[in-house]
Structures are given as structure tokens and as C-alpha cells.
Design an enzyme around this catalytic site. Structure first.
Site, short mmCIF file in Angstrom:
data_model
loop_
_atom_site.label_atom_id
_atom_site.label_comp_id
_atom_site.label_asym_id
_atom_site.label_seq_id
_atom_site.Cartn_x
_atom_site.Cartn_y
_atom_site.Cartn_z
CG HIS A 73 43.19 36.80 33.64
ND1 HIS A 73 42.97 37.71 34.66
CD2 HIS A 73 44.16 37.34 32.87
CE1 HIS A 73 43.79 38.75 34.50
NE2 HIS A 73 44.53 38.54 33.42
CG ASP A 95 51.35 29.72 26.57
OD1 ASP A 95 52.04 28.75 26.89
OD2 ASP A 95 50.71 29.79 25.51
CD GLU A 141 52.86 27.04 23.74
OE1 GLU A 141 52.63 28.05 23.04
OE2 GLU A 141 52.47 26.93 24.92
C1 FAD Z 1 46.13 36.17 28.90
C2 FAD Z 1 45.70 34.77 29.27
C3 FAD Z 1 46.53 33.72 29.02
C4 FAD Z 1 46.13 32.41 29.34
N1 FAD Z 1 46.99 31.40 29.08
C5 FAD Z 1 46.64 30.15 29.39
C6 FAD Z 1 47.52 29.06 29.15
O1 FAD Z 1 48.61 29.24 28.61
N2 FAD Z 1 47.13 27.82 29.51
C7 FAD Z 1 45.93 27.58 30.12
O2 FAD Z 1 45.65 26.43 30.46
N3 FAD Z 1 45.06 28.59 30.34
C8 FAD Z 1 45.38 29.85 29.97
N4 FAD Z 1 44.49 30.86 30.19
C9 FAD Z 1 43.15 30.53 30.71
C10 FAD Z 1 43.17 30.48 32.23
O3 FAD Z 1 43.89 29.37 32.68
C11 FAD Z 1 41.75 30.33 32.78
O4 FAD Z 1 40.92 31.33 32.29
C12 FAD Z 1 41.78 30.40 34.31
O5 FAD Z 1 40.54 30.03 34.83
C13 FAD Z 1 42.12 31.79 34.76
O6 FAD Z 1 42.46 31.80 36.12
P1 FAD Z 1 41.83 32.91 37.06
O7 FAD Z 1 42.57 32.83 38.31
O8 FAD Z 1 41.79 34.23 36.39
O9 FAD Z 1 40.35 32.28 37.21
P2 FAD Z 1 38.94 33.01 37.28
O10 FAD Z 1 38.60 33.56 35.94
O11 FAD Z 1 38.89 33.94 38.41
O12 FAD Z 1 38.01 31.74 37.58
C14 FAD Z 1 37.84 30.72 36.62
C15 FAD Z 1 36.89 29.65 37.16
O13 FAD Z 1 37.51 28.96 38.24
C16 FAD Z 1 36.77 29.12 39.43
N5 FAD Z 1 37.74 29.33 40.49
C17 FAD Z 1 38.57 30.38 40.69
N6 FAD Z 1 39.34 30.18 41.77
C18 FAD Z 1 38.98 28.98 42.28
C19 FAD Z 1 39.39 28.20 43.39
N7 FAD Z 1 40.34 28.63 44.23
N8 FAD Z 1 38.80 27.01 43.59
C20 FAD Z 1 37.84 26.55 42.76
N9 FAD Z 1 37.40 27.24 41.70
C21 FAD Z 1 37.96 28.43 41.47
C22 FAD Z 1 35.88 30.32 39.20
O14 FAD Z 1 34.72 30.29 39.98
C23 FAD Z 1 35.58 30.19 37.72
O15 FAD Z 1 34.56 29.26 37.50
C24 FAD Z 1 44.86 32.17 29.88
C25 FAD Z 1 43.99 33.24 30.12
C26 FAD Z 1 44.41 34.53 29.81
C27 FAD Z 1 43.45 35.66 30.02
#
Ligand code: FAD
Length: 529
Positions: free
Chosen positions: A106, A176, A288
Site C-alpha cells: 500500500h 485510519d 481528526e
Molecule cells: C488506503 C490507505 C490508507 C492509509 N492510511 C494510513 C493511516 O491512516 N495512517 C498511516 O500512518 N498510514 C496510512 N497509510 C500508509 C501506510 O501506512 C503505508 O503506506 C504502509 O507502508 C503500508 O503498509 P504495507 O503493509 O502496504 O507496506 P508496503 O507498501 O508493502 O511496504 C512499505 C515499506 O515498508 C517495508 N516493509 C514492508 N514490510 C516490512 C517488514 N515486515 N519489515 C520491514 N520493512 C517492511 C517495505 O519494504 C517498504 O519499504 C495508508 C495507505 C493507504 C493505501
């Protein structure tokens, strides 16, 4: 007859050799120069894929902006040791290849991608949850820490919520949206309306297991391997892959009072927000706020709060005012204070300067509130509006700059250009609950605002226009010195990263040298490569 069998047997042997070779080639492309063929001698070879579908899927993210950053292979680990084997193998090479953990993908700008490297699909650990090595979600208690959950880095927060609720418990700090992994949000911060009260998610972790860029599995906490612990929290995946996090739990409420109030004056709106987050005794659990503009407010995942008749009222107010502000608050409750909750809430909102008649209330379950974005997501998905490019910009703005930011960015750039599409979040939070030893960068001021320009675009042309607008905003803030920090940061040059980290850059770099000296991990952040 003998001749026939000889030639048949000969053909059979050739057939077996060819099919064996093909099955190897199908698993890993030996012509990809970045990954040596010897990787096939490791135990993980059967869990690596170079199948074109797997490659394509693993190089997608929510942002849909960065395309065609293809890895050489994808690892589907069934246990933590598989990831250790992969990283150790890369680390021992004279020219190592990159490795990126992919949580739920994400990210917005390719942060979980690895060109010519290996993507570790973390969700695969969850598919092998019966493997005793894998953590899943395990709830425990001890006299020092109270209740906590040991949670796999691959777990989605929605699953953490469901599992902990079975014990009547829940984490205290949230995002969120809950379809994000624990490892993914802890690599950034994990913020929401609860942050002012409980701190970000990274402030609610007791301990972690991390696989460093050297392929070592290290348990860390404030008191044990603390340099790694603080580095990894908000560390953008640069120092290690989180495979387990010990998360703070508290008793879960059963229901929430959820209120939105509309304002036509930004100064009144922010003063009220700041007042609400300053109430310590028996205060709110969530604060918020968002901007409302004609073009973006009533067709996004936050609008499901309002009934159709509310929406008509708001639309007519917006056509007059052009820009409005929506303060959003929540107070948790359960059977014990069900009789007094309305009175408590009344006291909290007394004196607030919202527009008379524009307070909207809901009473929903705790889960319905925490999982509130999901229904909006499903609705947008059904209309084909979820899987589109998302040129998001997330910022932390110091309190002293927020009025200036409002006039110059919200009004002069966004409202005037009339290009926005998607929610725009604005809410204050406090530095108190952040530990400066963690890697996330926040403004120096005690109170700062979280601003999220969560644009959806209809296609790449519109995405480019919105991205140019983002660029204009960043340039403006830089030019006049508003001292903002990017959240979920993205930069194109090392100089920009050095500027982003400021006085923390040296420690960030030292931690990289210490824990990932060959710069193997999370290349998609584009900090060290
Ligand atoms: C619809 C939506 C709503 C969101 N709402 C919020 C919010 O309310 N608050 C907020 O703070 N953020 C929010 N985000 C942002 C979100 O927290 C970050 O984009 C987060 O990185 C997404 O998690 P993911 O598991 O999809 O990570 P990924 O996109 O898969 O990875 C993100 C990064 O983290 C690294 N990573 C992944 N897993 C691990 C692990 N286990 N150990 C070490 N590194 C790792 C990856 O290599 C990459 O660099 C939102 C994003 C979306 C799309």
C-alpha cells in the site's frame, strides 16, 4: 523391437533432462545477471518464482504511479528462516542483490519494489501459520508489561484487531485504514486520530524480532539492541525486516460515540481541535478533521458517514462557502459508562465554535468505527475507482505554520486550481508521545498537524497534474520556510534525504552501515541507491 526400445529409452532420458531444465528455468531465470544460479542450491529454491505473473503482481502498489520496476524473482517464505537464507545468500556475494519486504503493497511510490532484486511476499508467512516458527497473533500478559500481543510483521491490522478482540483487548494506536501490515506501518509511524493521546503505532511497541541486512535474526527493544530497535521504528525498511512485534494492548471498548461538526472558519476549527487534544483527564479517544470542497468532499471514502439528506444540506452550504472544515471526534464507551457517555460528550463539546445545526452524531460498534474506511473502499472498488493512480502527499506541518499553510496551500493552490479529488485530512497531534530516537522525522514544535492530500486520479494524465500540484506545494513550503516534514516521504536525490533527516541523518547513515552495510534492503525507498 530392441532398436525401438533403445531409441524410446534414449528419447525418454532427453525428455526428462529437458523438462528438468525447463522446470529450473521456470523457477529462476539464470540469465538474469543480478542473481547467481547457485541460489537454486538453497533450501528456498522451491519457494522462489520468476513466473511472469508473480513478477508483475509483486511490482504493483496502491499508488499505481511507479511502473515496470521488475524484480528478478519473488520469494514466498513459509517461515522466517527462508528470509534469513535469502538475505544471507545475498550478503555473502561480492555483488549482492536487493531484497524488499512487501507487506500489503500500500505504498504510493514503489517503496516496496526492488529492481532486479528479490521481493519477499510477507503475506506468504501468514499462509503457513501452522508452522510453529511463525508468530501469527499471540496474546499474553506479564506483570511488567500488562497485556500485549506478539504479532507477525506480515499481519494485517484488521486481523490483529479480530484476534485480540477475542480476549476483549485491542491495540491502542491505529491507522485510519486497517488493511495494512504491521511491518509496513511500523516502518513509517502509523498515525491516526488516536495519535495525540496514545502516540503513533511505533510508540506502542515493546520489542521486535528483526532480520538485518546481514541476515542475522536479532531481538531488540528499548533495553536490548536499542540502536536497531529505534532505527527500525520509522526506518523505512532500511535496517531490517520485522518478523515479530510485541504490541501494547488495552481493554477494548465495545462502542463509540462518533461526532462530526462543520466549520466555515479555519481558525476556529484548528483552535477547537487544539483545545480538544489538550484535555488530558477524561478526554476524547480520537480527534481528526478534514477539508470539504465542492469537488472532493461528497464522493470519497469518508463521506459514507453522512446520510443522503445530510449530504444535500452540506452540498448547499459548500456551494456558498466553497471551503468548509469538518472536525471529527470519538469517545469510546462500554456497558460501564453507557449511562453517562452522552453527558461526558456534551461537556467535551461545550463551547466549541462549529456552525449551529451542523453537528452529526453516530453510535457504532468499536469495530465498525475502526474499520470505517473499508465500506468506502468496497464502494469505490465496485465503481472501479479504487484501483487508480493515487498521487498522495502527506505532510507534518508545525502549529506555527498552519494558518500560513491554509492560506497559501489550501486556498491559493488547491481551491484556486480546483483539481483536488479525494479526502484532505488536517488534524493536530503532539510530540509528547514520540521518541526522538526513532527514525521517523517530525517537526520540532510541540504541536504539529498531520495533513494528508489523499488524491485519486482518473488516469495518468490527471495524476501528472496532481503530482505537479504536489510539487508546487512542496516548493512553496520550502521557499517560505514553513518547516514541514514529509510523512511516507519520497525524494529523488540523496541531498533531499539528507535535508529530510537533518540532524538525524548521521545516525541514520551509521545505522545503515551497522545493520545493512551492503545496502541490500528496501531499495525502493531510494535513500542509499
Ligand atoms: C488506503 C490507505 C490508507 C492509509 N492510511 C494510513 C493511516 O491512516 N495512517 C498511516 O500512518 N498510514 C496510512 N497509510 C500508509 C501506510 O501506512 C503505508 O503506506 C504502509 O507502508 C503500508 O503498509 P504495507 O503493509 O502496504 O507496506 P508496503 O507498501 O508493502 O511496504 C512499505 C515499506 O515498508 C517495508 N516493509 C514492508 N514490510 C516490512 C517488514 N515486515 N519489515 C520491514 N520493512 C517492511 C517495505 O519494504 C517498504 O519499504 C495508508 C495507505 C493507504 C493505501
Amino acid at each position: 523391437m530392441a532398436k525401438f526400445f533403445l531409441s524410446y529409452g534414449y528419447n525418454l532420458i532427453i525428455f526428462f533432462i529437458i523438462s528438468h531444465l525447463m522446470s529450473i528455468l521456470g523457477k529462476l531465470n539464470p540469465w538474469n545477471p543480478s542473481i547467481p544460479y547457485e541460489i537454486l542450491s538453497l533450501n528456498i529454491s522451491s519457494k522462489l518464482s520468476t513466473n511472469s505473473h508473480a513478477i508483475k503482481e509483486s511490482s504493483k502498489d496502491f499508488g499505481k504511479i511507479i511502473q515496470e520496476i521488475l524484480p528478478a524473482a519473488v520469494l514466498y517464505p513459509s517461515c522466517v528462516n527462508d528470509i534469513i537464507d535469502l538475505i544471507q545468500f545475498s550478503h555473502d556475494l561480492s555483488v549482492p542483490f536487493h531484497v524488499a519486504a512487501k507487506g500489503h503493497g500500500h505504498s504510493i511510490r514503489g517503496q516496496a519494489m526492488a529492481k532486479n532484486g528479490v521481493i519477499v511476499e510477507m503475506s506468504s508467512l501468514n499462509n503457513n501459520i501452522n508452522n510453529n516458527e511463525n508468530c501469527g497473533v499471540r496474546v499474553s500478559w506479564d506483570s511488567g508489561l500488562g497485556f500485549y500481543a506478539d504479532v507477525g510483521g506480515e499481519q494485517l491490522w484488521i486481523d490483529v484487531l479480530r484476534s485480540t478482540l477475542e480476549y476483549g483487548l485491542a491495540p491502542v494506536s491505529w491507522t485510519d485504514y486497517l488493511y495494512l501490515t504491521v511491518g509496513g506501518t511500523l516502518s513509517n509511524a502509523g498515525i491516526s486520530g488516536q495519535t495525540f493521546r496514545y502516540g503513533p503505532q511505533i510508540s506502542n511497541v515493546h520489542e521486535m524480532d528483526v532480520i538485518t541486512g546481514k541476515g542475522e535474526l536479532v531481538t531488540c527493544s528499548k533495553d536490548m539492541n536499542s540502536e536497531l530497535f529505534f532505527g527500525v521504528l520509522g526506518g523505512l525498511g532500511q535496517f531490517g525486516i520485522i518478523t515479530r512485534a510485541r504490541i501494547v494492548l488495552d481493554k477494548a471498548p465495545t462502542r463509540v460515540k462518533w461526532v462530526r461538526m462543520l466549520y466555515d472558519d479555519f481558525s476556529k476549527f484548528t483552535k477547537d481541535q487544539e483545545h480538544l487534544i489538550s484535555i488530558h483527564h477524561n478526554g476524547l479517544d480520537y480527534v481528526e478533521g478534514s477539508l470539504m470542497m465542492e469537488q472532493s468532499s461528497l464522493n470519497n471514502w469518508r463521506s459514507s458517514f453522512f446520510s443522503p439528506s445530510n449530504q444535500t444540506e452540506i452540498a448547499s452550504l459548500l456551494s456558498k462557502n466553497k471551503i468548509m472544515y469538518c472536525l471529527e471526534i470519538v469517545k469510546y464507551y462500554d456497558d460501564q459508562n453507557a449511562n453517562t457517555i452522552d453527558e461526558e460528550l456534551k461537556k467535551l463539546v461545550k463551547g466549541l465554535k462549529y456552525l449551529g445545526g451542523f453537528m452529526f452524531k453516530k453510535d457504532v460498534s468499536f469495530v465498525e468505527f475502526l474499520n470505517r474506511v473499508r465500506s468506502g473502499e468496497l464502494e469505490l472498488q465496485s465503481k472501479g475507482k479504487w484501483d487508480v493512480p493515487h498521487p498522495w502527499l502527506n505532510l507534518f506541518v508545525p502549529k506555527s505554520s498552519i494558518m500560513h499553510f491554509h492560506a497559501a496551500v489550501f486556498v491559493d493552490i488547491i481551491l484556486r486550481q480546483n483539481k483536488t479529488a479525494g479526502p484532505i485530512l488536517v488534524y493536530p497531534t503532539s510530540r509528547k508521545r514520540w521518541d526522538d530516537r526513532m527514525s521517523t522525522m517530525i517537526p520540532e514544535e510541540e504541536t504539529f498537524y498531520c495533513v494528508g492530500l489523499l488524491h485519486s486520479s482518473s488516469g495518468y494524465k490527471e495524476c501528472k497534474i496532481l503530482d505537479n500540484q504536489n510539487e508546487e506545494i512542496l516548493n512553496y513550503c520550502d521557499k517560505v520556510g514553513l518547516n514541514i516534514k514529509q510523512y511516507l516521504p519520497h525524494y529523488k536525490t540523496k541531498e533531499d534525504w539528507i535535508k529530510h533527516f537533518g540532524k538525524k541523518w548521521n545516525i541514520f547513515q551509521q545505522r545503515k552501515d551497522l545493520f545493512d552495510p551492503k545496502m541490500i534492503l528496501s531499495p525502493g525507498q531510494r535513500i542509499f541507491n
